[in-house]
Every structure is written in C-alpha cells, then in structure tokens.
Design an enzyme around this catalytic site. Structure first.
Site, mmCIF file in Angstrom:
data_model
loop_
_atom_site.group_PDB
_atom_site.id
_atom_site.type_symbol
_atom_site.label_atom_id
_atom_site.label_comp_id
_atom_site.label_asym_id
_atom_site.label_seq_id
_atom_site.Cartn_x
_atom_site.Cartn_y
_atom_site.Cartn_z
ATOM 1 N N ARG A 43 -2.876 -10.708 5.301
ATOM 2 C CA ARG A 43 -4.025 -9.950 4.826
ATOM 3 C C ARG A 43 -5.282 -10.674 5.292
ATOM 4 O O ARG A 43 -5.383 -11.889 5.137
ATOM 5 C CB ARG A 43 -4.042 -9.842 3.312
ATOM 6 C CG ARG A 43 -5.204 -8.956 2.857
ATOM 7 C CD ARG A 43 -5.212 -8.711 1.380
ATOM 8 N NE ARG A 43 -6.213 -7.794 0.943
ATOM 9 C CZ ARG A 43 -7.526 -7.872 1.142
ATOM 10 N NH1 ARG A 43 -8.034 -8.843 1.859
ATOM 11 N NH2 ARG A 43 -8.348 -6.985 0.625
ATOM 12 N N GLU A 51 -8.421 1.813 1.116
ATOM 13 C CA GLU A 51 -6.992 2.081 1.014
ATOM 14 C C GLU A 51 -6.635 3.161 2.032
ATOM 15 O O GLU A 51 -7.463 4.000 2.380
ATOM 16 C CB GLU A 51 -6.633 2.553 -0.401
ATOM 17 C CG GLU A 51 -6.917 1.526 -1.473
ATOM 18 C CD GLU A 51 -6.122 0.245 -1.289
ATOM 19 O OE1 GLU A 51 -4.909 0.313 -1.017
ATOM 20 O OE2 GLU A 51 -6.710 -0.834 -1.399
ATOM 21 N N ARG A 85 1.139 -12.843 0.068
ATOM 22 C CA ARG A 85 0.732 -12.671 1.465
ATOM 23 C C ARG A 85 -0.195 -13.810 1.876
ATOM 24 O O ARG A 85 -1.018 -14.255 1.077
ATOM 25 C CB ARG A 85 -0.042 -11.360 1.662
ATOM 26 C CG ARG A 85 0.754 -10.124 1.422
ATOM 27 C CD ARG A 85 -0.120 -8.903 1.542
ATOM 28 N NE ARG A 85 -1.180 -8.938 0.533
ATOM 29 C CZ ARG A 85 -1.980 -7.922 0.263
ATOM 30 N NH1 ARG A 85 -1.882 -6.794 0.929
ATOM 31 N NH2 ARG A 85 -2.901 -8.012 -0.673
#
Length: 155
Positions: A43, A51, A85
């Site tokens: 990320r 989104e 992540r």
C-alpha cells in the site's frame, strides 16, 4: 529496559527492486521482488486514493496502472498497516509515484492528527489547478466514503 509485551517496535526500512504485477486500486498493488521470493501486496504510504467503487476510483487505479504496471520500481518498505500490508514509498525512474498520483489529482495527501502529510504540497497544487478529484467540489475523502458505505464489494 525491555519493551512491554505487544509494544510496537519501529521497523527498519527495506529497499528493493520489484516488478509491479497487479494494480488493485489507486493505492494498492502487488509486486514480485527481482531478488526472488514471494509476491507482495503493498500500500502506498502518505496518500489515500478513492475506493474502487467510489467516484474517481477506477480513474486512480488506471492512472497508477498506466504508470507502473509490468515495470520495475524501487520499493522502500517503511512499516506495516493494521492489515499487515507493507506501507511503502515507491519510485519509478527516480520519480516518487505517490507524489505523481497526488499532484495529478488521483489521491489525497494522507493527513495525520498533527501533520499535513508528506504530499500536502502536491495536493495544494492539484487543488489550485482543479485537477482530477479536485475538479469536483463534492469529492469525498475515502475515509468518509468507507464510513458511510462500508467496503466496496469484491469483483
């Protein structure tokens, strides 16, 4: 003095070259390290892209994809988010990919409680020029969108 159990410890940065194999949305992608090993989900740190099911989400994904998909990038893993992540700064041909996205209006600079964030200047430029997301006065930051709608359905 020992850290208490469960205390967060700062991670050392890890820098490596990788090929981008998939772009999921405007701030999430998969890479395959050139040194070998497993694919990694990353990320981008310091920004928040819409989104995928939100207005501007597909445009942000497509912009990131056009910039880095199947290309070799330099990954600077800084730490991990609460999903596990790796949060990274990514460069391609010496250019900061996060700054590239924000200045073109594909993402907001991530704001911390007491800080404007690393890409605040790029966001100011994009807002002044009404680029991308900033052409729409009613563009909703992803954090608020998720709060109102929940996560996007999986494709």
């Amino acid at each position: 003095m020992k850290d208490p159990p469960g205390a967060a410890r700062p991670q050392a940065s890890r820098v490596y070259q990788a090929r981008v194999t998939r772009v999921f949305d405007g701030d999430t992608l998969w890479v395959k390290p050139l040194e070998g090993g497993r694919y990694r989900k990353l990320r981008l740190d310091g920004l928040d892209a819409p989104e995928i099911c939100q207005a501007g989400g597909r445009v942000a994904r497509d912009a990131l994809s056009a910039r880095v998909l199947q290309r070799v990038v330099t990954v600077n893993e800084r730490h991990r988010d609460h999903y596990g992540r790796a949060l990274v700064h990514l460069t391609h041909q010496g250019e900061d990919v996060g700054a590239w996205l924000v200045v073109r209006g594909h993402a907001w600079a991530y704001l911390w409680r007491y800080s404007e964030g690393v890409y605040a200047e790029q966001e100011s430029q994009a807002r002044a020029q009404k680029k991308g997301l900033f052409a729409d006065r009613d563009a909703e930051v992803p954090r608020d969108f998720r709060r109102r709608h929940g996560p996007c359905p999986l494709p």
